[in-house]
Motif scaffolding. Structure first.
Motif, mmCIF file in Angstrom:
data_model
loop_
_atom_site.group_PDB
_atom_site.id
_atom_site.type_symbol
_atom_site.label_atom_id
_atom_site.label_comp_id
_atom_site.label_asym_id
_atom_site.label_seq_id
_atom_site.Cartn_x
_atom_site.Cartn_y
_atom_site.Cartn_z
ATOM 1 N N ASP A 1 47.591 12.287 115.122
ATOM 2 C CA ASP A 1 46.184 12.648 115.316
ATOM 3 C C ASP A 1 45.442 12.804 113.988
ATOM 4 N N ARG A 2 45.740 11.917 113.053
ATOM 5 C CA ARG A 2 45.046 11.874 111.774
ATOM 6 C C ARG A 2 44.600 10.440 111.507
ATOM 7 N N LYS B 1 46.308 8.740 103.730
ATOM 8 C CA LYS B 1 46.289 8.156 102.389
ATOM 9 C C LYS B 1 45.964 9.209 101.332
ATOM 10 N N ASP B 2 45.097 10.158 101.644
ATOM 11 C CA ASP B 2 44.670 11.192 100.700
ATOM 12 C C ASP B 2 45.584 12.410 100.687
ATOM 13 N N SER B 3 46.686 12.373 101.434
ATOM 14 C CA SER B 3 47.587 13.526 101.516
ATOM 15 C C SER B 3 48.278 13.763 100.177
ATOM 16 N N PRO B 4 48.769 14.994 99.956
ATOM 17 C CA PRO B 4 49.463 15.306 98.700
ATOM 18 C C PRO B 4 50.647 14.361 98.465
ATOM 19 N N LEU C 1 51.131 20.678 101.573
ATOM 20 C CA LEU C 1 51.039 19.762 102.702
ATOM 21 C C LEU C 1 50.527 20.484 103.947
ATOM 22 N N GLY C 2 51.071 21.664 104.212
ATOM 23 C CA GLY C 2 50.634 22.437 105.366
ATOM 24 C C GLY C 2 49.165 22.812 105.270
ATOM 25 N N THR C 3 48.725 23.212 104.074
ATOM 26 C CA THR C 3 47.314 23.547 103.868
ATOM 27 C C THR C 3 46.445 22.321 104.059
ATOM 28 N N ASP D 1 43.783 21.960 107.042
ATOM 29 C CA ASP D 1 42.357 21.783 106.770
ATOM 30 C C ASP D 1 41.799 20.557 107.469
ATOM 31 N N THR D 2 42.559 19.455 107.512
ATOM 32 C CA THR D 2 42.048 18.251 108.182
ATOM 33 C C THR D 2 41.988 18.468 109.683
ATOM 34 N N TYR D 3 42.904 19.289 110.206
ATOM 35 C CA TYR D 3 42.858 19.587 111.637
ATOM 36 C C TYR D 3 41.599 20.375 111.964
ATOM 37 N N ASP D 4 41.304 21.392 111.145
ATOM 38 C CA ASP D 4 40.119 22.217 111.390
ATOM 39 C C ASP D 4 38.845 21.385 111.301
ATOM 40 N N GLU D 5 38.786 20.404 110.372
ATOM 41 C CA GLU D 5 37.608 19.561 110.250
ATOM 42 C C GLU D 5 37.416 18.684 111.481
ATOM 43 N N ARG D 6 38.525 18.200 112.038
ATOM 44 C CA ARG D 6 38.441 17.294 113.183
ATOM 45 C C ARG D 6 38.145 18.051 114.479
#
Length: 92
Positions: free
Chosen positions: A53-54, A60-63, A78-80, A84-89
């Motif tokens: 679900d990303r 591509k921009d992941s750590p 990685l967890g952060t 953060d991407t989950y919260d944005e989506r």
């Protein structure tokens, strides 16, 4: 669907540390990325596909993954990042 990102290279079932490592092949210059198991949306066993679900850009921009996948500071970053991407989506 955002498209194919590569092939699963490794996975773990350690409690509290579930992830899959994806070898992106030529897509990101052969880079391997780690995806927390929580990003897996579904598995299609007949098609040998795992859906996450990303977006490709988020992956591509992941750590950058180092040699030691058990590096605690990397796992925290990685967890952060994916949190953060989950919260944005999916804002509350």
């Amino acid at each position: 669907m955002d498209g194919d990102i590569g092939k699963i290279d490794a996975a773990t079932r350690e409690v509290g540390a579930d992830y899959v490592v994806v070898d992106t092949g030529p897509w990101i210059f052969g880079r391997k990325v780690m995806l927390p198991a929580g990003t897996v949306e579904r598995v299609d066993w007949d098609d040998n596909s795992v859906y996450v679900d990303r977006t490709k850009d988020q992956i591509k921009d992941s750590p950058e993954m180092g040699e030691d996948v058990n590096d605690r500071s990397y796992c925290d970053r990685l967890g952060t990042y994916y949190g953060d991407t989950y919260d944005e989506r999916n804002p509350l």
